[in-house]
Design an enzyme around this catalytic site. Sequence first.
Site, PDB file in Angstrom:
ATOM      1  N   ASP A 206      56.513  43.297  29.261  1.00 40.52           N
ATOM      2  CA  ASP A 206      56.064  43.691  31.025  1.00 40.52           C
ATOM      3  C   ASP A 206      55.439  44.793  30.757  1.00 40.52           C
ATOM      4  O   ASP A 206      56.246  46.119  30.472  1.00 40.52           O
ATOM      5  CB  ASP A 206      57.843  43.688  31.307  1.00 40.52           C
ATOM      6  CG  ASP A 206      57.579  43.364  33.051  1.00 40.52           C
ATOM      7  OD1 ASP A 206      56.698  43.181  33.766  1.00 40.52           O
ATOM      8  OD2 ASP A 206      58.412  44.261  33.765  1.00 40.52           O
ATOM      9  N   HIS A 207      54.430  45.322  31.594  1.00 36.82           N
ATOM     10  CA  HIS A 207      53.256  46.382  32.286  1.00 36.82           C
ATOM     11  C   HIS A 207      53.254  46.730  31.191  1.00 36.82           C
ATOM     12  O   HIS A 207      53.252  47.560  30.572  1.00 36.82           O
ATOM     13  CB  HIS A 207      54.180  46.734  33.124  1.00 36.82           C
ATOM     14  CG  HIS A 207      54.150  46.093  34.380  1.00 36.82           C
ATOM     15  ND1 HIS A 207      53.115  46.361  35.210  1.00 36.82           N
ATOM     16  CD2 HIS A 207      55.608  45.602  35.597  1.00 36.82           C
ATOM     17  CE1 HIS A 207      53.393  45.234  36.530  1.00 36.82           C
ATOM     18  NE2 HIS A 207      54.817  44.884  36.154  1.00 36.82           N
TER      19      HIS A 207
ATOM     20  N   HIS B  47      57.081  46.125  43.781  1.00 30.32           N
ATOM     21  CA  HIS B  47      58.896  46.180  42.826  1.00 30.32           C
ATOM     22  C   HIS B  47      59.791  47.498  43.645  1.00 30.32           C
ATOM     23  O   HIS B  47      59.242  47.995  44.369  1.00 30.32           O
ATOM     24  CB  HIS B  47      57.763  47.446  41.888  1.00 30.32           C
ATOM     25  CG  HIS B  47      56.956  46.101  40.479  1.00 30.32           C
ATOM     26  ND1 HIS B  47      55.177  47.006  40.660  1.00 30.32           N
ATOM     27  CD2 HIS B  47      57.350  45.519  40.001  1.00 30.32           C
ATOM     28  CE1 HIS B  47      54.752  46.313  39.887  1.00 30.32           C
ATOM     29  NE2 HIS B  47      56.096  45.263  39.224  1.00 30.32           N
ATOM     30  N   GLY B  48      60.498  47.043  42.853  1.00 29.14           N
ATOM     31  CA  GLY B  48      61.811  47.715  43.600  1.00 29.14           C
ATOM     32  C   GLY B  48      62.940  46.910  44.431  1.00 29.14           C
ATOM     33  O   GLY B  48      62.340  45.746  45.226  1.00 29.14           O
TER      34      GLY B  48
ATOM     35  N   HIS C  63      55.829  39.430  40.761  1.00 33.26           N
ATOM     36  CA  HIS C  63      56.830  40.443  40.382  1.00 33.26           C
ATOM     37  C   HIS C  63      57.488  40.790  41.709  1.00 33.26           C
ATOM     38  O   HIS C  63      57.261  40.571  42.743  1.00 33.26           O
ATOM     39  CB  HIS C  63      55.715  42.212  39.621  1.00 33.26           C
ATOM     40  CG  HIS C  63      54.857  41.210  38.583  1.00 33.26           C
ATOM     41  ND1 HIS C  63      55.206  41.768  37.157  1.00 33.26           N
ATOM     42  CD2 HIS C  63      54.264  40.282  37.683  1.00 33.26           C
ATOM     43  CE1 HIS C  63      54.353  41.870  36.595  1.00 33.26           C
ATOM     44  NE2 HIS C  63      54.342  40.195  36.821  1.00 33.26           N
ATOM     45  N   GLY C  64      58.287  41.722  41.429  1.00 36.05           N
ATOM     46  CA  GLY C  64      59.062  41.925  42.627  1.00 36.05           C
ATOM     47  C   GLY C  64      59.757  41.565  43.187  1.00 36.05           C
ATOM     48  O   GLY C  64      60.252  40.923  44.126  1.00 36.05           O
TER      49      GLY C  64
ATOM     50  N   SER D 106      63.201  40.873  43.499  1.00 35.17           N
ATOM     51  CA  SER D 106      64.027  41.568  43.766  1.00 35.17           C
ATOM     52  C   SER D 106      64.594  41.692  45.622  1.00 35.17           C
ATOM     53  O   SER D 106      63.325  42.290  45.966  1.00 35.17           O
ATOM     54  CB  SER D 106      63.968  42.344  43.561  1.00 35.17           C
ATOM     55  OG  SER D 106      65.186  42.300  42.229  1.00 35.17           O
TER      56      SER D 106
ATOM     57  N   ASN E  57      59.409  37.783  37.891  1.00 31.07           N
ATOM     58  CA  ASN E  57      60.537  38.845  37.125  1.00 31.07           C
ATOM     59  C   ASN E  57      61.344  39.497  38.712  1.00 31.07           C
ATOM     60  O   ASN E  57      60.793  39.641  39.352  1.00 31.07           O
ATOM     61  CB  ASN E  57      58.991  39.918  37.366  1.00 31.07           C
ATOM     62  CG  ASN E  57      58.170  39.283  36.224  1.00 31.07           C
ATOM     63  OD1 ASN E  57      57.876  38.548  35.351  1.00 31.07           O
ATOM     64  ND2 ASN E  57      57.861  41.027  35.679  1.00 31.07           N
TER      65      ASN E  57
ATOM     66  N   THR F 128      65.654  44.225  39.941  1.00 33.41           N
ATOM     67  CA  THR F 128      66.008  45.226  40.779  1.00 33.41           C
ATOM     68  C   THR F 128      67.712  45.749  41.256  1.00 33.41           C
ATOM     69  O   THR F 128      68.973  45.923  41.239  1.00 33.41           O
ATOM     70  CB  THR F 128      65.621  46.025  41.434  1.00 33.41           C
ATOM     71  OG1 THR F 128      63.727  46.847  41.369  1.00 33.41           O
ATOM     72  CG2 THR F 128      66.241  47.220  42.747  1.00 33.41           C
TER      73      THR F 128
HETATM   74 ZN    ZN Z   1      55.784  44.275  37.499  1.00 33.94          ZN
END
Ligand code: ZN
Length: 340
Positions: free
Chosen positions: A82-83, A184-185, A212-213, A215, A234, A237
């Site tokens: 990832d990343h 993200h987060g 992504h992100g 959560s 993805n 968190t």
């Molecule tokens: Zn990501």
Amino acid sequence: MALINLKDLLKHARDNRYAVGAFNITNLGFIDTLIDAAVEERSPIILQIAEVHLRYVNLEEIAPIIISAAKKVEIPVCFHLDHGQSLETVMRAIRAGFTSVMFDGSRLPLEENIAATREVVKIAGAVNISVEAELGNVGGEVIGEVAPTAHAASEEFFTNVAEAERFVRETGIDALAVSIGNVHGFYKGDPDLDFDRLSKISNVVPVPLVLHGGSGISDDDFRKAISLGICKINFYTEMSAGAVARVKQYLLKEKPDVTSIPDVIARAFEEVKNIVKKRLEVFGSKDMCAPEKTLCFSCSDSTCGFSDPKLKPGATTFLYQDLVDRITQEVISSIKDGNS
Ligand SMILES: [Zn+2]
């Protein structure tokens, strides 16, 4: 063996309109927890390690453990970087046996992102390892910070539709991570995903899309995003925070006199498993590996999405470790010689 690359896995997800959950491993305890959750839900799963998390795990040491665990189960498991931030990290992952890599050049100017990503595709593609890349920039902090702060998405970093079409065509990637209001987060306020943009990207881009992100996004928004072309989500968190909350409850309320560390850790991973199982249901991948469904490696069902021998995981990936070793050695020496 149940290891599979991202391209083959997401093809099945797209054909059958579901998304595969991609969960980050930041500790050995995640490996069996995530695999058990997927086996119990009869779902495929993506186990991933983010380059920023290499401060928690040693890539070369943890990879064989993940691969060994994945090979013991019949559900499809994709092992993904990832990343990845550099070609060097991508090469380390390939050598360690990952079946898929993300190269994240999203902070580079478009032309440089295209050139660098194309290079990764050329090398990874030679050994049948899939490549995910990102265009636009998913904001927010690097996942899994000790004390994450919430972020709002910034429209200036959203994926441009025309650029997405060109980026995928010129790089040859297998999956595209988009920025459509996801961060993200944790989110500041409620996430506000730009579904119109997602739909337009989906119409012009031939490969599966990645969110992504994950959560903090609502179940309904997940389902809508999947209906518009998201095939990989993805998620980290929220499961990390949920596990910590569970441990706090255990230590402060249920068993303040506990002295057994395995008992404390077990509470954390029980909670991770609960959270992951719920996500797999929402993502629509639950029961995709059931015999009556289309994704079952051990079944003899001729309607199986993998009944084409070319799509059998064992046929497409990673039987040629010697070849992988030789090619990566050559690439590494050519980089060292400055001939890349
Ligand atoms: Zn990501």
